[in-house]
Design a protein around this motif. Sequence first.
Motif, PDB file in Angstrom:
ATOM      1  N   TYR A  47       1.013  -1.171   0.252  1.00 33.14           N
ATOM      2  CA  TYR A  47       0.122   0.221  -0.191  1.00 33.14           C
ATOM      3  C   TYR A  47       0.640   1.479  -0.406  1.00 33.14           C
ATOM      4  N   ASP A  48       0.066   1.952  -0.450  1.00 30.79           N
ATOM      5  CA  ASP A  48       0.957   3.302  -0.790  1.00 30.79           C
ATOM      6  C   ASP A  48       0.287   4.622   0.033  1.00 30.79           C
ATOM      7  N   GLN A  51      -1.895   7.170  -0.596  1.00 28.12           N
ATOM      8  CA  GLN A  51      -3.066   6.596  -0.632  1.00 28.12           C
ATOM      9  C   GLN A  51      -3.868   6.579  -0.265  1.00 28.12           C
ATOM     10  N   ALA A  57      -9.906   7.065   0.575  1.00 27.04           N
ATOM     11  CA  ALA A  57      -9.996   6.294   0.871  1.00 27.04           C
ATOM     12  C   ALA A  57     -10.791   5.698   2.039  1.00 27.04           C
TER      13      ALA A  57
END
Length: 252
Positions: A47-48, A51, A57
């Motif tokens: 995962y970033d 983000q 999100a």
Amino acid sequence: MSQQPIQYAVDLIRTARNIVILTGAGVSKESGVPTFREAMHGLWAKYDPQQLATPYAFRANPQLVWDWYEWRRGLVREAQPNAGHIALAHLEHLHSGNVLTITQNVDDLHERAGTRSIIHLHGNIAQNKCFEACQGEPTQIDTIDLDDDGRPPHCPHCGGLVRPDVVWFGESLPVQAINQAIEASQFCDVMLVVGTSGLVNPAAQLPKLAAQNGATVIEINPDTTPITPIAKVKLNGTSGDLLPQMIAVLEA
Ligand code: APR
């Protein structure tokens, strides 16, 4: 690092009346709290963070974002202040002028090291608030019942989702915090900028504001950042290494 740039930075600090210390994730990195711009390990490696740390999100997948924050909260709880945090707290207590820390960090490691005069621009990861801000921004929620299954909890006022009380990408900063930070930046003689990439506004504008109003900017960072060109002194290295050296010179 030779003593010369450190000595110069300390001379500037010693003669200043109003000092602002602006900190970022780099200061807590040596305590084991990962920055947002480095790859994550283990379960979260794919995962970033940029983000995940957004209202979009959370709306799309509250469980994923909640779980990620629970993981980060665990890291922060286990972390201890490092030599950089401790040196900055010493600076506040040693100096006869006004020393204010403005941090982008959502952990409490500065406070645990002894810093007392501090503004948190991006909130506090240990606190929660209502995602809908049903009683106004922020609707802080002091006690929450976590389900055994670890699902995101619900607001006791409106039943909406509860979220961490941090500033996400695309969100505004707490008004009082940013206003106080702007005023202190305009008024300071020296701004010591430590461990921030200088990429996220409005915090990244504070050193420029300080410089435009006549302050001297000192930067501590192992990398070059957008703040480097306006820094009168750039100390290349880590906060845990350089800040204790600065305090030793200041105390000598
Ligand atoms: N000592 C000093 N600086 C360090 C160290 C260290 N030990 N390790 C890394 N750095 C520097 C990096 O070179 C980088 O410039 O710290 C900076 C960390 O950058 P970011 O991860 O972008 O952290 P920050 O500037 O605080 O980010 C601002 O953006 O990630 C979001 O909301 C989050 O508050 C954060 C904001």
